[in-house]
Design a protein around this motif. Sequence first.
Motif, PDB file in Angstrom:
ATOM      1  N   MET A   1     -72.084  -1.987  63.081  1.00 32.45           N
ATOM      2  CA  MET A   1     -70.662  -1.847  62.797  1.00 32.45           C
ATOM      3  C   MET A   1     -70.191  -0.453  63.197  1.00 32.45           C
ATOM      4  O   MET A   1     -70.835   0.544  62.877  1.00 32.45           O
ATOM      5  N   LYS A   2     -69.052  -0.405  63.890  1.00 32.41           N
ATOM      6  CA  LYS A   2     -68.499   0.858  64.333  1.00 32.41           C
ATOM      7  C   LYS A   2     -67.845   1.584  63.147  1.00 32.41           C
ATOM      8  O   LYS A   2     -67.131   0.967  62.357  1.00 32.41           O
ATOM      9  N   LEU A   3     -68.099   2.884  63.040  1.00 28.09           N
ATOM     10  CA  LEU A   3     -67.509   3.685  61.973  1.00 28.09           C
ATOM     11  C   LEU A   3     -66.707   4.831  62.584  1.00 28.09           C
ATOM     12  O   LEU A   3     -67.233   5.625  63.362  1.00 28.09           O
ATOM     13  N   THR A   4     -65.439   4.932  62.183  1.00 31.42           N
ATOM     14  CA  THR A   4     -64.555   6.008  62.631  1.00 31.42           C
ATOM     15  C   THR A   4     -64.153   6.858  61.428  1.00 31.42           C
ATOM     16  O   THR A   4     -63.814   6.322  60.368  1.00 31.42           O
ATOM     17  N   LEU A   5     -64.205   8.169  61.595  1.00 33.41           N
ATOM     18  CA  LEU A   5     -63.810   9.097  60.535  1.00 33.41           C
ATOM     19  C   LEU A   5     -62.470   9.725  60.892  1.00 33.41           C
ATOM     20  O   LEU A   5     -62.219  10.071  62.043  1.00 33.41           O
ATOM     21  N   MET A   6     -61.625   9.899  59.871  1.00 32.66           N
ATOM     22  CA  MET A   6     -60.333  10.558  60.065  1.00 32.66           C
ATOM     23  C   MET A   6     -60.120  11.530  58.919  1.00 32.66           C
ATOM     24  O   MET A   6     -60.212  11.152  57.748  1.00 32.66           O
ATOM     25  N   GLY A   7     -59.898  12.812  59.245  1.00 28.38           N
ATOM     26  CA  GLY A   7     -59.595  13.804  58.226  1.00 28.38           C
ATOM     27  C   GLY A   7     -60.800  14.392  57.522  1.00 28.38           C
ATOM     28  O   GLY A   7     -60.645  15.195  56.605  1.00 28.38           O
ATOM     29  N   HIS A   8     -61.991  14.008  57.945  1.00 29.04           N
ATOM     30  CA  HIS A   8     -63.207  14.576  57.350  1.00 29.04           C
ATOM     31  C   HIS A   8     -64.367  14.357  58.315  1.00 29.04           C
ATOM     32  O   HIS A   8     -64.269  13.574  59.269  1.00 29.04           O
ATOM     33  N   ASP A   9     -65.480  15.052  58.041  1.00 32.48           N
ATOM     34  CA  ASP A   9     -66.670  14.893  58.881  1.00 32.48           C
ATOM     35  C   ASP A   9     -67.908  14.582  58.041  1.00 32.48           C
ATOM     36  O   ASP A   9     -69.030  14.902  58.437  1.00 32.48           O
ATOM     37  N   ASP A  10     -67.725  13.945  56.890  1.00 35.20           N
ATOM     38  CA  ASP A  10     -68.858  13.571  56.034  1.00 35.20           C
ATOM     39  C   ASP A  10     -69.453  12.236  56.483  1.00 35.20           C
ATOM     40  O   ASP A  10     -69.549  11.273  55.712  1.00 35.20           O
ATOM     41  N   ARG A  11     -69.856  12.191  57.753  1.00 37.87           N
ATOM     42  CA  ARG A  11     -70.345  10.934  58.324  1.00 37.87           C
ATOM     43  C   ARG A  11     -71.581  10.413  57.592  1.00 37.87           C
ATOM     44  O   ARG A  11     -71.685   9.224  57.311  1.00 37.87           O
ATOM     45  N   SER A  32     -62.944   5.406  57.777  1.00 37.55           N
ATOM     46  CA  SER A  32     -62.964   6.177  56.533  1.00 37.55           C
ATOM     47  C   SER A  32     -62.104   7.412  56.740  1.00 37.55           C
ATOM     48  O   SER A  32     -62.372   8.232  57.614  1.00 37.55           O
ATOM     49  N   SER A  33     -61.065   7.540  55.918  1.00 30.82           N
ATOM     50  CA  SER A  33     -60.137   8.655  56.108  1.00 30.82           C
ATOM     51  C   SER A  33     -59.979   9.449  54.822  1.00 30.82           C
ATOM     52  O   SER A  33     -60.187   8.931  53.714  1.00 30.82           O
ATOM     53  N   LEU A  34     -59.602  10.707  54.987  1.00 29.67           N
ATOM     54  CA  LEU A  34     -59.375  11.600  53.850  1.00 29.67           C
ATOM     55  C   LEU A  34     -58.053  12.323  54.068  1.00 29.67           C
ATOM     56  O   LEU A  34     -57.860  13.008  55.082  1.00 29.67           O
ATOM     57  N   HIS A  35     -57.138  12.170  53.115  1.00 26.51           N
ATOM     58  CA  HIS A  35     -55.834  12.821  53.188  1.00 26.51           C
ATOM     59  C   HIS A  35     -55.752  13.915  52.130  1.00 26.51           C
ATOM     60  O   HIS A  35     -56.064  13.678  50.959  1.00 26.51           O
ATOM     61  N   ARG A  36     -55.322  15.100  52.539  1.00 29.90           N
ATOM     62  CA  ARG A  36     -55.174  16.223  51.622  1.00 29.90           C
ATOM     63  C   ARG A  36     -53.690  16.427  51.303  1.00 29.90           C
ATOM     64  O   ARG A  36     -52.922  16.929  52.134  1.00 29.90           O
ATOM     65  N   ALA A  45     -60.607   3.674  52.743  1.00 32.46           N
ATOM     66  CA  ALA A  45     -61.478   2.939  53.668  1.00 32.46           C
ATOM     67  C   ALA A  45     -60.780   1.659  54.102  1.00 32.46           C
ATOM     68  O   ALA A  45     -60.180   0.954  53.269  1.00 32.46           O
ATOM     69  N   LYS A  46     -60.869   1.374  55.388  1.00 33.44           N
ATOM     70  CA  LYS A  46     -60.340   0.131  55.945  1.00 33.44           C
ATOM     71  C   LYS A  46     -61.448  -0.511  56.762  1.00 33.44           C
ATOM     72  O   LYS A  46     -61.953   0.092  57.712  1.00 33.44           O
ATOM     73  N   ILE A  47     -61.849  -1.718  56.383  1.00 34.66           N
ATOM     74  CA  ILE A  47     -62.973  -2.389  57.041  1.00 34.66           C
ATOM     75  C   ILE A  47     -62.504  -3.744  57.561  1.00 34.66           C
ATOM     76  O   ILE A  47     -61.881  -4.528  56.814  1.00 34.66           O
ATOM     77  N   THR A  48     -62.806  -4.023  58.814  1.00 34.45           N
ATOM     78  CA  THR A  48     -62.482  -5.310  59.427  1.00 34.45           C
ATOM     79  C   THR A  48     -63.774  -6.003  59.817  1.00 34.45           C
ATOM     80  O   THR A  48     -64.620  -5.426  60.515  1.00 34.45           O
ATOM     81  N   LEU A  49     -63.931  -7.237  59.355  1.00 32.76           N
ATOM     82  CA  LEU A  49     -65.156  -7.999  59.609  1.00 32.76           C
ATOM     83  C   LEU A  49     -64.829  -9.486  59.611  1.00 32.76           C
ATOM     84  O   LEU A  49     -64.192  -9.987  58.671  1.00 32.76           O
ATOM     85  N   GLY A  50     -65.260 -10.180  60.642  1.00 27.55           N
ATOM     86  CA  GLY A  50     -65.055 -11.627  60.694  1.00 27.55           C
ATOM     87  C   GLY A  50     -63.606 -12.043  60.619  1.00 27.55           C
ATOM     88  O   GLY A  50     -63.275 -13.077  60.034  1.00 27.55           O
ATOM     89  N   ARG A  71     -67.547  13.637  48.572  1.00 31.54           N
ATOM     90  CA  ARG A  71     -68.345  12.557  49.152  1.00 31.54           C
ATOM     91  C   ARG A  71     -68.351  11.337  48.231  1.00 31.54           C
ATOM     92  O   ARG A  71     -68.405  10.198  48.697  1.00 31.54           O
ATOM     93  N   ARG A  72     -68.283  11.595  46.924  1.00 37.20           N
ATOM     94  CA  ARG A  72     -68.278  10.469  45.984  1.00 37.20           C
ATOM     95  C   ARG A  72     -67.049   9.588  46.209  1.00 37.20           C
ATOM     96  O   ARG A  72     -67.176   8.357  46.260  1.00 37.20           O
ATOM     97  N   ILE A  73     -65.843  10.173  46.349  1.00 31.90           N
ATOM     98  CA  ILE A  73     -64.657   9.320  46.513  1.00 31.90           C
ATOM     99  C   ILE A  73     -64.663   8.633  47.879  1.00 31.90           C
ATOM    100  O   ILE A  73     -64.146   7.514  48.014  1.00 31.90           O
ATOM    101  N   LEU A  74     -65.254   9.277  48.878  1.00 31.42           N
ATOM    102  CA  LEU A  74     -65.377   8.600  50.174  1.00 31.42           C
ATOM    103  C   LEU A  74     -66.262   7.363  50.054  1.00 31.42           C
ATOM    104  O   LEU A  74     -65.950   6.294  50.600  1.00 31.42           O
ATOM    105  N   GLN A  75     -67.369   7.490  49.334  1.00 30.30           N
ATOM    106  CA  GLN A  75     -68.263   6.344  49.159  1.00 30.30           C
ATOM    107  C   GLN A  75     -67.653   5.297  48.236  1.00 30.30           C
ATOM    108  O   GLN A  75     -67.792   4.089  48.472  1.00 30.30           O
ATOM    109  N   GLN A  76     -66.962   5.738  47.191  1.00 34.89           N
ATOM    110  CA  GLN A  76     -66.319   4.783  46.284  1.00 34.89           C
ATOM    111  C   GLN A  76     -65.285   3.940  47.027  1.00 34.89           C
ATOM    112  O   GLN A  76     -65.233   2.719  46.871  1.00 34.89           O
TER     113      GLN A  76
END
Length: 476
Positions: A1-11, A32-36, A45-50, A71-76
Amino acid sequence: MKLTLMGHDDRYAVEQLQMALFSINEDGEAVSSLHRGKTWLTATAKITLGGKTATASKRLKKADETVRLRRRILQQSYYLAAVQLLGKPSAWGALAGVRPTKISTKHLLDGGTEKSAEKLLEDVYYVTPQRRKLAVDCSVSTVNATRLLENTDISLYVGIPFCPTRCSYCSFVSRTIGSQTNLMEPYLNALLQEIAVTGKLLENSGRYVRTLYIGGGTPTTLSTPQMVRLLDAIRESFDLSRCIEFTVEGGRPDTLDAEKLLAIRQHGADRMSINPQTMVDSVLAACKRPHTADDVLRAYEWAKNAGFKAINMDLIAGLPTDDFDGFRHSLDTVAALRPANITVHTLALKKGADLFESRENLSHADQVSRMVDYSEDTLRALGYKPYYLYRQKYMSGSFENVGWSLDGLDCLYNIYMMEEVHTILSLGGGGMNKVNLPDGTLQRFHNPKFPEQYIEMLPQVLEDKRRIFELMKGSI
């Protein structure tokens, strides 16, 4: 699955969770995006599948931002989006690390209760009830093991990176020797030098060996005379008067006989691992393990007769050609022997293993889930308790490896090594030194991976040991 980051680099934080939740071959896309904002950090997070898309957000006050909480809120947010597409909760929720019990262990050590530790795992990380209990039970064992330590204690690992042959699922750093044993003697000579130097450094440091573990590879690939030389050197170089546990990883029953096991026991080891992985002969053959289930039973009897107080046996859920009935037979057969420890691994497809490329005849995740659930239900009913666990990348069903023990028979080294509660000194090729520094941080020193490198780089290995002891000064 392709992962794109926006507004952060916590890949790494997001990618590890993605790998735990979705197949590496999944044809989808995630952002996965982070807005300040002025007051809040908002992770989305926005995920497209099937053909379906799911989104979720979590936020954190900017004033409270730390790397860990960001990192916790990015994973949550990623998990809350993913679970909409998965259709059911994932066992470990938003936890992606290899040591999920670190969270519950820290909570208990900080004065929390088992109930509040479970609540933390539920509310913050969305861990399912079964895994919450599993984690907290293991953390209770870690707390008890930690109380046995003094600040002068270390654990010692001695690595023998050789195996007779390579199993299809294995990616450990080891040399497959077959009948070619010419490298083992020079390797042993180099190892004995490191043992002697480390023994002197330890003697002058005011520190003591609390647990000792000889692992690999398959240490019992050594001949009986070679094993005796190694054990004699260890006892001559190290003060083991405060050592409360001495384990040798026998592993493969085709490397064991009654004479070797008796020699190991008589030289001070009190724990032995005999690891069938499965008790189904056809599955053993599919995994390229050149022994039978009867060989396992025979080796176990030899170990008991030699006087080992504790024997561990490993099984793997999800091996090629195995199914639920085969795994159930394996677990029931091993449990009937009543070993001190039974470690149930979930198959991990590791880079460097033959199975990583072929991926043939593997069990479906639903079958693996049944195997894992059966092992827990059965072992709890038989009086075993979980005492340590860890996870790995590319693990079938995103489950875990769990060590189960009878009361009072936890393998303390496993806990100390996995939970990183005190310094682990590693000797030999492929080992990792985990050094708990005076400022409370952990520093790792890798030994050269392969036997040839270890022999060639021995002067550097010895210099690293001297540096480690310099770093540890002041922490007593």
